[in-house]
Scaffold this active site. Structure first.
Site: not given
Length: 237
Positions: A88, A90, A92, A173-175, A191
């Site tokens: 993906r 981004g 970490i 996706g998202f967390a 990040c």
């Protein structure tokens, strides 16, 4: 265009197993698209939205810096965490218990062909969800994800995002931190952004625990509204 989305809640699942499942669904959509273009077969492409909770794990995006992981392999074993380099965008990210991880695997040609808009819609879904809990969440310029108190010394991230897309098909996706153990974030530079704090919904609300199923329901409501989607299965725990 097929705007139906299959919602699947995987419960608690190992990161690698979830990643493999994502790849399987992702490849299935890509294969249909290739077949359609070669044979003009006109087959509809499916869309999925996976919810999952992972055991403790750190993941590093393809453009990330391994130095942003601040612990050794021995320490990872000590804190019962794993580590993966993944495909993906981004830097970490940490995933773990008490966190809602969402993986929309969508053919954006069913919705709109704009990755920037896609990311903004995911952020907006989270922003609207947190507003229902009385929190004013925001975007931070140049930093994907959802934050609180942007532009102040108290800025803190509550939701991380990182996606991959190919042929307009998305994955990862998202967390969203709901009841997360924030101590695990101390073992990395979230990040890759130094000097920024991380928070969780239960901490912000001053509660021991927030209903994860209620948060999922709210996320799905706003996802459906933003993407003008129809949920064909609602297997949310």
């Amino acid at each position: 265009m097929n705007k139906t989305v299959d919602i699947q809640d995987l419960g608690r699942k190992d990161y690698k197993e979830s990643w493999d499942f994502q790849e399987e669904l992702f490849k299935g959509i890509i294969d249909i698209k290739i077949k359609n273009r070669r044979e003009d077969s006109g087959l509809p492409t499916p869309n999925y939205f996976l919810f999952v909770e992972h055991p403790h794990v750190y993941t590093l995006g393809k453009s990330g810096d391994i130095d942003n992981l601040l612990v050794s392999e021995e320490k990872l074993a000590e804190i019962d965490a794993s580590f993966y380099k993944i495909n993906r965008g981004g830097d970490i990210t940490y995933h773990g218990p008490g966190q809602i991880v969402g993986y929309p695997i969508l053919d954006l040609e069913n919705f709109f062909t704009d990755i920037h808009k896609y990311l903004r819609f995911l952020e907006e879904m989270v922003i609207r969800t947190l507003a229902e809990y009385g929190l004013k969440a925001e975007r931070s310029p140049g930093e994907t994800g959802v934050w609180l108190d942007v532009g102040t010394p108290f800025a803190r991230k509550i939701c991380a995002m990182g996606v991959r897309a190919s042929r307009w098909v998305t994955m990862h996706g998202f967390a969203l931190n709901v009841n997360a153990n924030l101590g695990y974030f101390d073992h990395m530079i979230p990040c890759g952004i130094k000097g920024k704090a991380v928070t969780s919904l239960n901490v912000e609300l001053g509660k021991a625990e927030i209903s994860v199923s209620a948060v999922k329901e709210k996320l799905l409501h706003h996802f459906t509204d933003l993407f003008e989607a129809e949920l064909i299965e609602k297997a949310v725990s």
